[in-house]
Write a protein that holds these residues in place. Structure first.
Motif, PDB file in Angstrom:
ATOM      1  N   MET A 149     -98.174 -48.392 -14.807  1.00  0.00           N
ATOM      2  CA  MET A 149     -99.584 -48.689 -14.881  1.00  0.00           C
ATOM      3  C   MET A 149     -99.810 -50.037 -14.204  1.00  0.00           C
ATOM      4  O   MET A 149     -98.897 -50.860 -14.108  1.00  0.00           O
ATOM      5  N   PHE A 150    -101.042 -50.230 -13.762  1.00  0.00           N
ATOM      6  CA  PHE A 150    -101.368 -51.434 -12.996  1.00  0.00           C
ATOM      7  C   PHE A 150    -102.667 -52.059 -13.488  1.00  0.00           C
ATOM      8  O   PHE A 150    -103.610 -51.347 -13.829  1.00  0.00           O
ATOM      9  N   VAL A 151    -102.671 -53.383 -13.507  1.00  0.00           N
ATOM     10  CA  VAL A 151    -103.894 -54.145 -13.709  1.00  0.00           C
ATOM     11  C   VAL A 151    -104.288 -54.671 -12.345  1.00  0.00           C
ATOM     12  O   VAL A 151    -103.496 -55.360 -11.679  1.00  0.00           O
ATOM     13  N   MET A 152    -105.478 -54.315 -11.918  1.00  0.00           N
ATOM     14  CA  MET A 152    -106.005 -54.776 -10.634  1.00  0.00           C
ATOM     15  C   MET A 152    -107.096 -55.793 -10.951  1.00  0.00           C
ATOM     16  O   MET A 152    -108.149 -55.426 -11.459  1.00  0.00           O
ATOM     17  N   GLU A 153    -106.822 -57.063 -10.681  1.00  0.00           N
ATOM     18  CA  GLU A 153    -107.795 -58.110 -10.983  1.00  0.00           C
ATOM     19  C   GLU A 153    -108.478 -58.568  -9.702  1.00  0.00           C
ATOM     20  O   GLU A 153    -107.825 -59.005  -8.763  1.00  0.00           O
ATOM     21  N   LEU A 154    -109.795 -58.427  -9.678  1.00  0.00           N
ATOM     22  CA  LEU A 154    -110.599 -58.856  -8.531  1.00  0.00           C
ATOM     23  C   LEU A 154    -111.123 -60.261  -8.817  1.00  0.00           C
ATOM     24  O   LEU A 154    -111.571 -60.545  -9.921  1.00  0.00           O
ATOM     25  N   THR A 155    -111.088 -61.101  -7.802  1.00  0.00           N
ATOM     26  CA  THR A 155    -111.721 -62.413  -7.877  1.00  0.00           C
ATOM     27  C   THR A 155    -112.660 -62.529  -6.692  1.00  0.00           C
ATOM     28  O   THR A 155    -112.245 -62.331  -5.541  1.00  0.00           O
ATOM     29  N   TYR A 156    -113.928 -62.812  -6.972  1.00  0.00           N
ATOM     30  CA  TYR A 156    -114.902 -62.945  -5.898  1.00  0.00           C
ATOM     31  C   TYR A 156    -114.607 -64.179  -5.056  1.00  0.00           C
ATOM     32  O   TYR A 156    -114.277 -65.241  -5.580  1.00  0.00           O
ATOM     33  N   THR A 157    -114.734 -64.015  -3.752  1.00  0.00           N
ATOM     34  CA  THR A 157    -114.518 -65.112  -2.801  1.00  0.00           C
ATOM     35  C   THR A 157    -115.808 -65.434  -2.054  1.00  0.00           C
ATOM     36  O   THR A 157    -115.787 -66.230  -1.116  1.00  0.00           O
ATOM     37  N   ALA A 158    -116.892 -64.799  -2.473  1.00  0.00           N
ATOM     38  CA  ALA A 158    -118.202 -64.992  -1.840  1.00  0.00           C
ATOM     39  C   ALA A 158    -119.249 -65.057  -2.947  1.00  0.00           C
ATOM     40  O   ALA A 158    -118.960 -64.795  -4.114  1.00  0.00           O
ATOM     41  N   SER A 159    -120.463 -65.380  -2.563  1.00  0.00           N
ATOM     42  CA  SER A 159    -121.552 -65.475  -3.534  1.00  0.00           C
ATOM     43  C   SER A 159    -121.827 -64.110  -4.163  1.00  0.00           C
ATOM     44  O   SER A 159    -121.554 -63.060  -3.569  1.00  0.00           O
ATOM     45  N   VAL A 160    -122.386 -64.136  -5.365  1.00  0.00           N
ATOM     46  CA  VAL A 160    -122.732 -62.896  -6.050  1.00  0.00           C
ATOM     47  C   VAL A 160    -123.748 -62.098  -5.238  1.00  0.00           C
ATOM     48  O   VAL A 160    -123.728 -60.859  -5.257  1.00  0.00           O
ATOM     49  N   ASP A 161    -124.613 -62.778  -4.476  1.00  0.00           N
ATOM     50  CA  ASP A 161    -125.564 -62.058  -3.608  1.00  0.00           C
ATOM     51  C   ASP A 161    -124.826 -61.197  -2.594  1.00  0.00           C
ATOM     52  O   ASP A 161    -125.221 -60.045  -2.347  1.00  0.00           O
ATOM     53  N   ARG A 162    -123.773 -61.729  -1.997  1.00  0.00           N
ATOM     54  CA  ARG A 162    -122.978 -60.951  -1.028  1.00  0.00           C
ATOM     55  C   ARG A 162    -122.236 -59.819  -1.732  1.00  0.00           C
ATOM     56  O   ARG A 162    -122.102 -58.723  -1.192  1.00  0.00           O
ATOM     57  N   VAL A 163    -121.733 -60.084  -2.933  1.00  0.00           N
ATOM     58  CA  VAL A 163    -121.072 -59.038  -3.723  1.00  0.00           C
ATOM     59  C   VAL A 163    -122.067 -57.922  -4.032  1.00  0.00           C
ATOM     60  O   VAL A 163    -121.775 -56.734  -3.819  1.00  0.00           O
ATOM     61  N   ASP A 164    -123.243 -58.290  -4.512  1.00  0.00           N
ATOM     62  CA  ASP A 164    -124.258 -57.291  -4.866  1.00  0.00           C
ATOM     63  C   ASP A 164    -124.675 -56.437  -3.671  1.00  0.00           C
ATOM     64  O   ASP A 164    -125.027 -55.270  -3.840  1.00  0.00           O
ATOM     65  N   ALA A 165    -124.627 -56.993  -2.470  1.00  0.00           N
ATOM     66  CA  ALA A 165    -124.990 -56.234  -1.276  1.00  0.00           C
ATOM     67  C   ALA A 165    -124.027 -55.062  -1.040  1.00  0.00           C
ATOM     68  O   ALA A 165    -124.391 -54.081  -0.399  1.00  0.00           O
ATOM     69  N   LEU A 166    -122.814 -55.160  -1.579  1.00  0.00           N
ATOM     70  CA  LEU A 166    -121.800 -54.106  -1.417  1.00  0.00           C
ATOM     71  C   LEU A 166    -121.591 -53.298  -2.692  1.00  0.00           C
ATOM     72  O   LEU A 166    -120.711 -52.426  -2.737  1.00  0.00           O
ATOM     73  N   LEU A 167    -122.369 -53.573  -3.717  1.00  0.00           N
ATOM     74  CA  LEU A 167    -122.130 -52.970  -5.027  1.00  0.00           C
ATOM     75  C   LEU A 167    -122.237 -51.444  -5.026  1.00  0.00           C
ATOM     76  O   LEU A 167    -121.400 -50.759  -5.620  1.00  0.00           O
ATOM     77  N   THR A 168    -123.224 -50.881  -4.338  1.00  0.00           N
ATOM     78  CA  THR A 168    -123.375 -49.431  -4.315  1.00  0.00           C
ATOM     79  C   THR A 168    -122.141 -48.762  -3.707  1.00  0.00           C
ATOM     80  O   THR A 168    -121.627 -47.770  -4.238  1.00  0.00           O
TER      81      THR A 168
END
Length: 99
Positions: free
Chosen positions: A1-20
């Motif tokens: 089993m694996f834990v995949m931990e994401l850490t944002y490297t950009a603003s939440v606005d840029r993250v939200d643009a790719l959320l869909t």
């Protein structure tokens, strides 16, 4: 089993643009039986995914295909572990330690 931990490297606005696209990618991995749980971290600086797979290399390739990773808004840290104890509902994911 694996834990995949994401850490944002950009603003939440840029993250939200790719959320869909990211959610569609998550849905595809759930449908394939690879992901068993996921969600945002609190505070919102990334997320965590629990995944099953045959190899670390497979999971790392999968992480690299996440629209968040492709879009350059997060990095992944992949940790492999042996799920030797689980809640009864997750018993099908229980593993034996390698000999």
């Amino acid at each position: 089993m694996f834990v995949m931990e994401l850490t944002y490297t950009a603003s939440v606005d840029r993250v939200d643009a790719l959320l869909t696209e990211h959610v569609a990618w998550l849905d595809a991995q759930y449908a394939a039986g690879v992901f068993i749980a996921s969600g945002r971290k609190n505070p919102r600086d990334g997320g965590v995914i629990l995944a099953v797979g045959d190899s670390r290399a497979d999971i790392e390739r999968l992480a690299a295909s996440d629209p968040f990773a492709v879009g350059g808004v997060c990095t992944y840290r992949v940790t492999e572990f042996f799920a030797t104890k689980t809640a009864p509902e997750l018993s099908s994911y229980r593993q034996e330690l390698p000999s």
